[in-house]
Design a protein around this motif. Structure first.
Motif, short mmCIF file in Angstrom:
data_model
loop_
_atom_site.label_atom_id
_atom_site.label_comp_id
_atom_site.label_asym_id
_atom_site.label_seq_id
_atom_site.Cartn_x
_atom_site.Cartn_y
_atom_site.Cartn_z
N ASN A 92 0.83 -1.20 0.00
CA ASN A 92 0.00 0.00 0.00
C ASN A 92 0.87 1.25 0.00
O ASN A 92 2.02 1.24 0.41
CB ASN A 92 -0.92 0.00 1.23
CG ASN A 92 -1.86 -1.17 1.25
OD1 ASN A 92 -2.52 -1.45 0.25
ND2 ASN A 92 -1.92 -1.87 2.37
N ASP A 93 0.27 2.34 -0.45
CA ASP A 93 0.96 3.62 -0.58
C ASP A 93 1.03 4.34 0.77
O ASP A 93 0.25 4.05 1.68
CB ASP A 93 0.21 4.47 -1.61
CG ASP A 93 0.96 5.73 -2.00
OD1 ASP A 93 2.19 5.75 -1.86
OD2 ASP A 93 0.30 6.69 -2.43
N SER A 94 1.96 5.27 0.88
CA SER A 94 2.00 6.18 2.03
C SER A 94 0.87 7.20 1.90
O SER A 94 0.20 7.28 0.87
CB SER A 94 3.36 6.87 2.10
OG SER A 94 3.62 7.57 0.90
N VAL A 95 0.69 7.99 2.94
CA VAL A 95 -0.37 9.01 2.96
C VAL A 95 0.27 10.38 3.01
O VAL A 95 1.07 10.67 3.91
CB VAL A 95 -1.31 8.81 4.16
CG1 VAL A 95 -2.28 9.98 4.30
CG2 VAL A 95 -2.10 7.50 4.00
N GLU A 96 -0.07 11.23 2.05
CA GLU A 96 0.42 12.59 2.01
C GLU A 96 -0.72 13.60 1.95
O GLU A 96 -1.75 13.33 1.35
CB GLU A 96 1.33 12.82 0.79
CG GLU A 96 2.75 12.29 0.94
CD GLU A 96 2.83 10.79 0.68
OE1 GLU A 96 3.66 10.13 1.33
OE2 GLU A 96 2.05 10.29 -0.15
N HIS A 97 -0.50 14.74 2.57
CA HIS A 97 -1.40 15.90 2.48
C HIS A 97 -2.86 15.48 2.70
O HIS A 97 -3.74 15.75 1.88
CB HIS A 97 -1.23 16.59 1.13
CG HIS A 97 0.18 17.04 0.89
ND1 HIS A 97 0.89 17.78 1.80
CD2 HIS A 97 1.03 16.82 -0.14
CE1 HIS A 97 2.11 18.02 1.34
NE2 HIS A 97 2.23 17.45 0.17
N SER A 98 -3.10 14.85 3.83
CA SER A 98 -4.41 14.29 4.12
C SER A 98 -5.41 15.37 4.51
O SER A 98 -5.13 16.23 5.35
CB SER A 98 -4.30 13.27 5.25
OG SER A 98 -5.55 12.69 5.54
N ASP A 99 -6.59 15.31 3.90
CA ASP A 99 -7.68 16.25 4.18
C ASP A 99 -8.58 15.76 5.29
O ASP A 99 -8.99 16.53 6.16
CB ASP A 99 -8.51 16.46 2.92
CG ASP A 99 -8.36 17.85 2.33
OD1 ASP A 99 -7.37 18.52 2.67
OD2 ASP A 99 -9.21 18.25 1.53
N GLY A 100 -9.00 14.49 5.25
CA GLY A 100 -10.03 14.00 6.15
C GLY A 100 -9.63 12.73 6.87
O GLY A 100 -8.78 11.96 6.39
N ALA A 101 -10.25 12.48 8.03
CA ALA A 101 -9.95 11.30 8.83
C ALA A 101 -11.19 10.89 9.60
O ALA A 101 -12.03 11.72 9.96
CB ALA A 101 -8.81 11.60 9.81
N HIS A 102 -11.30 9.58 9.87
CA HIS A 102 -12.37 9.09 10.74
C HIS A 102 -11.86 7.86 11.47
O HIS A 102 -11.26 6.96 10.86
CB HIS A 102 -13.63 8.75 9.94
CG HIS A 102 -14.83 8.57 10.82
ND1 HIS A 102 -15.95 7.87 10.42
CD2 HIS A 102 -15.11 8.98 12.09
CE1 HIS A 102 -16.85 7.86 11.39
NE2 HIS A 102 -16.36 8.53 12.41
N LEU A 103 -12.13 7.81 12.77
CA LEU A 103 -11.70 6.71 13.62
C LEU A 103 -12.89 6.10 14.32
O LEU A 103 -13.74 6.82 14.86
CB LEU A 103 -10.70 7.24 14.67
CG LEU A 103 -10.36 6.33 15.85
CD1 LEU A 103 -9.63 5.08 15.37
CD2 LEU A 103 -9.51 7.10 16.88
N VAL A 104 -12.95 4.76 14.32
CA VAL A 104 -13.87 4.03 15.20
C VAL A 104 -13.03 3.05 16.01
O VAL A 104 -12.03 2.51 15.51
CB VAL A 104 -14.99 3.30 14.44
CG1 VAL A 104 -15.87 4.27 13.68
CG2 VAL A 104 -14.44 2.24 13.50
N THR A 105 -13.42 2.82 17.25
CA THR A 105 -12.62 1.97 18.13
C THR A 105 -13.31 0.65 18.45
O THR A 105 -12.98 0.00 19.44
CB THR A 105 -12.29 2.73 19.43
OG1 THR A 105 -13.50 3.19 20.04
CG2 THR A 105 -11.40 3.92 19.14
#
Length: 415
Positions: free
Chosen positions: A358-371
């Motif tokens: 998988n690719d790395s993550v650059e210049h990320s706009d959005g995120a969501h976390l569930v636990t």
């Protein structure tokens, strides 16, 4: 998403900081192309949201906005379950739908029914669109979401359709509960205004939203040396916000003002409390000037030293889980963790590197976390991140997508 040209200041600060911990994605979605040749066309990935299936957690669904490409649904392996187009322009002169941010609410009681809903900011049309989530679709191969937007939905911020075309429209979005009351919060593109909306029942089972209250965050800031600083931008544009998250457990809205920092705002069902700026971007207070030829801002003076140490503009996607608030430091592709309560003290930071195919993550706009435990790949939960620079490109065109990170891996790095 607007990254300032801070080359004269930022590299020295980054070089003096210890290297962040590295986590690797477990999976990623397909890449999307922001071009008419793409499928769907003009698809620019931006913001994810995770819907947790109430009975079969391994059939949970990730939703992602694709700007003019609409809304996409993915399974927990990153496979595409469906794409759902944004609305077409109502007239040749008008703007088409352009989906910016998405968030989900489970078990919402509206119109006499309890439903799982996704709310999307349509920045092209200045509306909040609403989708009902059907968990059976993920298993049966049918539609995962169904558009149930009230057909009479009005613009959120604009007084007329002509004003909609100026594109000072609904931009970032977050949804949550204040007590038992479902709420949606959105902010205005190129402005500092944040609006609180309630969820309403529309005709024939449709769902709408209505503005309850609004808050205007500052557009200029007094500095300790007695001067006043205004973030640089194009003429007529204010220092906008985008990334937000409603912390339903603590009655708080966190909002990222891109060139300023992160705000904590007490949230009630009827309005907002007093905002507090909990962290600043590194370039806070740095003199900047706008060049109309390049349409960019650049440093025009010495750094007075009033900025923060952790965030490189833009401050972007925000999400909460366990005891943490996670923020995207978009300018240097880091993710910063803060305590979720109290003074929101700094905890640590990490980057998402390439690995496992998988690719790395650059210049990320959005995120969501569930636990929640979503299976062997995500025993402590799932963090989904927008990837602003998917590699390799397709046909020479830049691509974007979403990356899936095991929350257990992040917890290991944060200690």
């Amino acid at each position: 998403m607007r990254i300032l040209l801070m080359a004269a200041v930022v590299p020295l600060l980054i070089a003096s900081s210890p290297g962040p911990d590295v986590v690797v994605p477990v999976a990623q979605t397909r890449a999307f192309v922001d071009d008419a040749s793409g499928r769907p066309a003009n698809a620019d990935a931006d913001d994810p949201a995770i819907w947790v299936h109430p009975r079969a957690k391994r059939q949970s669904v990730v939703l992602g906005t694709l700007k003019e490409g609409g809304l996409a649904a993915f399974d927990l392996a990153g496979r595409t379950l469906g794409t759902y187009p944004a609305p077409a322009a109502p007239t040749p002169e008008a703007k088409p739908g352009r989906f910016n941010n998405v968030d989900v609410l489970g078990a919402v009681r509206v119109g006499g029914r309890t439903r799982d809903l996704a709310f999307v900011s349509d920045r092209g049309r200045d509306r909040i669109r609403v989708y009902e989530i059907d968990g059976r679709g993920a298993a049966a191969g049918s539609d995962v979401v169904r558009d149930v937007t009230d057909p009479g939905a009005r613009p959120v911020f604009s007084a007329s359709e002509e004003e909609v075309d100026d594109q000072h429209t609904a931009y970032g979005l977050a949804a949550g509960f204040v007590g038992r009351t479902p709420v949606v919060v959105t902010n205005r593109r190129n402005e500092t205004r944040v609006a609180l909306l309630r969820v309403t029942a529309g005709p024939a089972g449709s769902v709408g939203t209505a503005v309850v209250s609004a808050l205007d965050l500052p557009s200029s800031f007094p500095l300790p040396d007695g001067t006043t600083w205004t973030p640089c931008g194009e003429p007529g544009e204010g220092p906008q916000l985008e990334g937000m998250v409603v912390d339903s457990a603590h009655g708080v809205l966190y909002a990222a003002q891109e060139d300023v920092g992160i705000w904590r705002v007490p949230l009630r069902a009827t309005g907002f409390g007093k905002p507090v700026l909990i962290d600043r971007v590194r370039s806070f207070g740095v003199p900047q000037s706008y060049d109309p030829e390049t349409e960019e801002c650049s440093v025009s003076g010495a750094d007075p030293g009033f900025g923060g140490r952790r965030l490189t503009a833009d401050a972007e996607g925000l999400t909460v889980g366990d005891d943490y608030l996670i923020a995207s430091s978009q300018g240097d592709s880091r993710f910063v963790a803060y305590e979720r309560t109290g003074r929101n003290a700094y905890v640590g930071e990490f980057v998402v590197g390439a690995g496992r195919g998988n690719d790395s993550v650059e210049h990320s706009d959005g995120a969501h976390l569930v636990t929640a435990d979503l299976g062997p790949a995500y025993p402590e939960g799932l963090l989904v991140l927008h990837d602003g620079e998917r590699t390799p490109t397709e046909g020479g065109l830049p691509t974007t997508g979403f990356a899936y990170v095991s929350w257990a891996d992040v917890l290991d790095e944060l200690g």
